[in-house]
Design an enzyme around this catalytic site. Structure first.
Site, PDB file in Angstrom:
ATOM      1  N   SER A 151       6.580 -12.448   1.268  1.00 40.07           N
ATOM      2  CA  SER A 151       6.150 -11.080   1.496  1.00 40.07           C
ATOM      3  C   SER A 151       6.093 -10.493   2.926  1.00 40.07           C
ATOM      4  CB  SER A 151       4.729 -11.161   1.002  1.00 40.07           C
ATOM      5  OG  SER A 151       3.780 -10.067   1.666  1.00 40.07           O
ATOM      6  N   SER A 152       6.473  -9.544   3.296  1.00 38.00           N
ATOM      7  CA  SER A 152       6.640  -8.843   4.529  1.00 38.00           C
ATOM      8  C   SER A 152       7.718  -9.960   5.413  1.00 38.00           C
ATOM      9  CB  SER A 152       5.351  -8.889   5.418  1.00 38.00           C
ATOM     10  OG  SER A 152       5.196  -8.423   6.568  1.00 38.00           O
ATOM     11  N   SER A 153       7.101 -10.782   6.385  1.00 41.71           N
ATOM     12  CA  SER A 153       8.115 -11.572   7.266  1.00 41.71           C
ATOM     13  C   SER A 153       8.801 -12.579   6.201  1.00 41.71           C
ATOM     14  CB  SER A 153       7.532 -12.411   8.081  1.00 41.71           C
ATOM     15  OG  SER A 153       7.936 -13.460   8.818  1.00 41.71           O
ATOM     16  N   HIS A 293       1.195  -1.872   3.093  1.00 41.26           N
ATOM     17  CA  HIS A 293       1.565  -2.963   3.588  1.00 41.26           C
ATOM     18  C   HIS A 293       0.757  -4.116   2.956  1.00 41.26           C
ATOM     19  CE1 HIS A 293       4.796  -5.200   5.603  1.00 41.26           C
ATOM     20  NE2 HIS A 293       3.903  -6.078   6.298  1.00 41.26           N
TER      21      HIS A 293
END
Length: 427
Positions: A151-153, A293
């Site tokens: 997720s994300s990074s 996000h």
């Protein structure tokens, strides 16, 4: 005033307590737990490693590398996502790494440095490969069944690992990620002003594809398919980057950027699939309406695991190769409709306990109702999952499923039948 307990009764109670204590201590744990691993190998990223091994798993379990977002940790992602519960259900091992580097935020996976953009260059990617090697060596993990998600990074690192190590990973699922090579350097990484996530990053498909090809020069083997997820209201990692991600990976696979199918597997989710001429989906992109996000949300990890082909039952041996299963399809059509019956036969030496059959419908066909299985989605690449009464197939045993569908002229049978990850022979 309470009565005194006699010395004899006290002795009996004490003895009983000792017996009960011994029984409790001798009882094995009924559930798995997250375990930290130290000294797992070469670790230039100074990362931490946790691993989750379900109580019930195959003799050679698949490995899922599950990576957190900036500011998080492996234990956070373990408790805040559904991958561990899915591991309990399907019998794979999950690695939960913790990143310790910083480029504005804390605990981010390094997707910005030159070292991290080269195969074997150092930093976090090398540490992650060490973790995978450790699980293969100490938990008998299957080197042919290694997957990445995050997720994300962690989603950004999913793209990165598939670009750098296409020979290690079988597939990936990136939530709120960016294309490989999007960040120029540490100064380009959020929360500072970033060209990558500033909302205006655009490159041609070939420019994006070249970055992947240059990450492992000379590599000519198969590439791992990639599933992409993004919220349409994401402002931290703009939704526009999903389109750049699609550009990159369709170019890597030599695919058109026009989806071969588009559907809505759940309310608010739009799924685009990009398949090759044989019907194999190499890129799958989900747009989640109104989501910021905040992915993955409930149910999304299950779709990732299904994309990986890990939704067979744990503890069983699925058919392997074309000789392990056979599928026969019979179609009856009329005007704009058709009926199809599909017979699945276990031709291997081992029982199948719980199955998922994937296949690709010809263009223009849409399932309207079915029997003896649940079908999702209704067009394109479809997965049929067993009902409670027909999930077990002994060697040599068959089961028949079927559906009705509409069509726009093409009444051919589906193609590309795969049972629990194994390609089936045509009957």
């Amino acid at each position: 005033m309470p009565r005194k307990v006699s010395a004899r009764l006290a002795a009996v109670l004490a003895a009983t307590a000792l017996v009960l204590s011994a029984l409790v201590m001798a009882t094995p744990a009924s559930a798995a737990s997250l375990t930290q691993v130290t000294n797992f190998g070469d670790n230039p990223g100074n990362m931490q490693m946790h691993v989750y091994v379900p109580v019930t798993h195959t003799a050679k379990p698949a490995i899922v590398l599950a990576m957190h977002g900036c500011g998080g940790s492996g234990p956070d992602f373990y408790s805040g996502s559904e991958f561990a519960s899915l591991a309990d259900r399907y019998g794979f091992v999950v690695i939960y790494p913790t990143a310790t580097q910083s480029a504005g935020f804390g605990n981010c996976f390094d997707t910005w440095s030159d070292a991290a953009k080269r195969r074997g260059g150092g930093s976090d990617p090398v540490s992650l490969i060490s973790m995978i090697n450790y699980v293969e060596q100490h938990y008998n993990g299957d080197p042919k069944q290694v997957f990445a998600t995050g997720s994300s990074s962690g989603g950004m690192m999913t793209d990165e690992m598939l670009a750098l190590y296409p020979d290690v990973f079988k597939a990936g699922a990136a939530f709120m990620g960016v294309p490989f090579g999007c960040f120029a350097n540490a100064a380009d990484y959020p929360p500072t002003t970033s060209k990558c996530t500033g909302g205006s990053m655009t490159r041609t498909p070939q420019e994006w594809g070249d970055l992947v090809r240059q990450a492992y020069p000379g590599y000519a083997g198969p590439r791992p398919p990639l599933q992409l997820w993004h919220g349409t209201s994401d402002t931290l990692v703009p939704y526009q980057l999903l389109q750049e991600d699609i550009k990159q990976w369709t170019d890597v696979f030599g695919l058109s950027r026009t989806p071969t199918s588009t559907d809505t597997p759940q309310a608010g989710w739009t799924r685009q699939r990009f398949a090759d001429p044989s019907g194999t989906v190499n890129v799958e992109a989900y747009s989640v309406q109104g989501a910021g996000h905040s992915l993955p949300s409930s149910g999304m990890a299950g779709y990732a695991i299904q994309f990986f082909g890990l939704t067979g039952s744990p503890g069983t041996t699925p058919p392997t190769g074309g000789a392990g299963c056979k599928v026969t399809a019979a179609v009856s059509s009329w005007n704009t409709g058709l009926t199809e019956n599909i017979t699945i036969t276990d031709t291997g030496d081992s029982a199948v306990n719980g199955w998922s059959l994937t296949f690709t419908l010809p263009g223009g066909q849409t399932i309207t109702n079915g029997w003896n299985a649940s079908y999702t989605p209704s067009s394109g690449q479809v997965t049929a999952t067993n009902e409670s009464f027909n999930g077990a197939l002994a060697p040599g045993q068959s089961t028949t499923i079927g559906f009705q569908a509409t069509h726009t002229g093409n009444t051919a049978a589906p193609r590309g039948f795969v049972l629990n990850g194994a390609t089936c022979a045509a009957g």
